[in-house]
Design a protein around this motif. Structure first.
Motif, PDB file in Angstrom:
ATOM      1  N   GLN A  46       0.824  -1.205   0.000  1.00 15.08           N
ATOM      2  CA  GLN A  46       0.000   0.000   0.000  1.00 15.08           C
ATOM      3  C   GLN A  46       0.863   1.261   0.000  1.00 15.08           C
ATOM      4  OE1 GLN A  46      -2.660  -0.339   3.329  1.00 15.08           O
ATOM      5  NE2 GLN A  46      -3.955  -1.880   2.339  1.00 15.08           N
ATOM      6  N   LEU A  47       1.990   1.227   0.715  1.00 18.61           N
ATOM      7  CA  LEU A  47       2.893   2.373   0.729  1.00 18.61           C
ATOM      8  C   LEU A  47       3.492   2.604  -0.657  1.00 18.61           C
ATOM      9  CD1 LEU A  47       4.501   4.584   2.144  1.00 18.61           C
ATOM     10  CD2 LEU A  47       6.131   2.831   2.883  1.00 18.61           C
ATOM     11  N   GLN A  50       0.876   4.152  -2.800  1.00 20.39           N
ATOM     12  CA  GLN A  50       0.677   5.555  -2.453  1.00 20.39           C
ATOM     13  C   GLN A  50       1.782   6.431  -3.042  1.00 20.39           C
ATOM     14  OE1 GLN A  50       0.327   6.222   1.736  1.00 20.39           O
ATOM     15  NE2 GLN A  50      -0.523   8.275   1.499  1.00 20.39           N
ATOM     16  N   THR A  59       1.648  15.635  -6.158  1.00 16.58           N
ATOM     17  CA  THR A  59       1.184  15.814  -4.783  1.00 16.58           C
ATOM     18  C   THR A  59       0.062  16.841  -4.739  1.00 16.58           C
ATOM     19  OG1 THR A  59       2.899  17.481  -4.437  1.00 16.58           O
ATOM     20  CG2 THR A  59       3.419  15.217  -3.815  1.00 16.58           C
ATOM     21  N   GLN A  69      -1.011  13.349   3.230  1.00 17.31           N
ATOM     22  CA  GLN A  69      -0.240  12.414   2.420  1.00 17.31           C
ATOM     23  C   GLN A  69       1.118  12.117   3.050  1.00 17.31           C
ATOM     24  OE1 GLN A  69      -0.073  14.213  -1.513  1.00 17.31           O
ATOM     25  NE2 GLN A  69      -1.573  12.759  -2.287  1.00 17.31           N
ATOM     26  N   ALA A  72       0.768  10.047   6.205  1.00 18.49           N
ATOM     27  CA  ALA A  72       0.447   8.652   5.919  1.00 18.49           C
ATOM     28  C   ALA A  72       1.692   7.874   5.501  1.00 18.49           C
ATOM     29  CB  ALA A  72      -0.613   8.567   4.822  1.00 18.49           C
ATOM     30  N   VAL A  73       2.542   8.490   4.674  1.00 19.80           N
ATOM     31  CA  VAL A  73       3.776   7.840   4.236  1.00 19.80           C
ATOM     32  C   VAL A  73       4.713   7.624   5.416  1.00 19.80           C
ATOM     33  CG1 VAL A  73       5.863   8.136   2.857  1.00 19.80           C
ATOM     34  CG2 VAL A  73       3.633   8.686   1.870  1.00 19.80           C
ATOM     35  N   SER A  76       3.472   4.909   7.795  1.00 16.41           N
ATOM     36  CA  SER A  76       3.659   3.572   7.239  1.00 16.41           C
ATOM     37  C   SER A  76       5.105   3.120   7.385  1.00 16.41           C
ATOM     38  CB  SER A  76       3.250   3.553   5.764  1.00 16.41           C
ATOM     39  OG  SER A  76       1.875   3.809   5.616  1.00 16.41           O
TER      40      SER A  76
END
Length: 299
Positions: A46-47, A50, A59, A69, A72-73, A76
């Motif tokens: 998923q990373l 993304q 972006t 964003q 979230a990165v 993770s």
């Protein structure tokens, strides 16, 4: 949690309380392995997806959405790195013949893992943004190589059942797409040398190929990504050396050892998850049965 409560509220003999405590540690190792599998089989892909979307579609221009964003990165990456630390910590706690990890060692190991995992996922994501189909070919070839390597190491997780052992190796090889986990007893330096040499070569080939062929020649992240992928892995290796030299729980790490098959592939000692031939539930059942029989004989 169940065995922790039994240990805390048990009013029996000290031996019985220690047995519950050992069960709790075994279950903690199993949970750590499950978290490791969940992170690298679900969160890591998923990373990459993304990062791929961010590279291909750009972006967000809105500051709030961009912050989401980035958060979230980062979260993770932290989750992936900490799952490795958590696994090693739980495994050492469950082994009577191993020293426990200290907090400074855990912090340095976390830094080491994040410096190795971050460039890996970034290199794959950026390469995928330019070469979609070839990314699956690359990942597939690496997965097959890692499966073969695990087979050569002769892991013993499934009590001698060849089909189940092969299936388990196939799953573990997926984790090896992103990072290395030690599955055998013995010295690990040559195994790290083999894996990290291959990893650095692959990361370099992926990021340089993307850098030279990308459609986003004027993108602000083009040069930083190249430097970051190539440099972060070197930093990670240096941090790993600091961990083994100064913060490893054993404190007796030898730098020079002979190059033998055992040192390169690990010994044949079983390095199972719980270091036990039976599950905690089965062992508890046997212990309870023995305790009842002793009580009956005393009566």
């Amino acid at each position: 949690m169940q065995y922790g409560c039994k240990f805390r509220h048990s009013k029996g003999a000290e031996r019985e309380r220690k047995r519950f405590y050992k069960f709790m540690l075994f279950e903690d190792v199993d949970s750590a392995v499950l978290r490791l599998l969940e992170c690298f089989l679900e969160s890591a892909p998923q990373l990459i997806l993304q990062l791929y979307i961010m590279a291909t579609h750009g972006t967000e221009t809105d500051a709030i959405l961009l912050s989401v964003q980035v958060a979230a990165v980062v979260s993770s990456l932290i989750s992936l790195s900490w799952s490795q630390v958590s696994y090693h910590k739980a495994l050492r706690y469950s082994r009577d013949d191993k020293h426990n990890m200290k907090y400074p060692g855990m912090a340095v190991m976390f830094l080491w893992q994040i410096c190795m995992i971050a460039p890996r996922v970034l290199a794959i994501a950026l390469f995928a943004s330019q070469f979609k189909v070839f990314t699956f070919v690359f990942v597939g070839v690496h997965w097959i190589l890692m499966t073969y390597w695990l087979h050569v190491q002769k892991t013993h997780f499934c009590s001698g059942k060849a089909c189940e052992e092969l299936l388990f190796n196939l799953v573990l090889a997926m984790i090896y797409i992103f990072c290395y986990i030690n599955l055998k007893e013995g010295h690990t330096r040559y195994r790290y040398l083999i894996y990290y040499s291959l990893l650095y070569f692959e990361n370099g080939a992926l990021i340089v190929t993307w850098y030279l062929t990308t459609n986003a020649m004027d993108a602000w992240y083009r040069l930083p990504s190249l430097v970051g992928v190539l440099g972060s892995s070197v930093v990670g290796i240096c941090v790993m050396l600091v961990y083994y030299k100064c913060l490893h729980p054993a404190k007796t790490i030898k730098w020079c050892i002979p190059i033998t098959r055992e040192n390169c592939l690990g010994s044949d000692i079983d390095y199972s998850i719980t270091n036990s031939d039976t599950s905690a539930q089965e062992t508890e059942h046997n212990f309870e049965l023995q305790r009842l029989q002793n009580s009956a004989s005393q009566a």
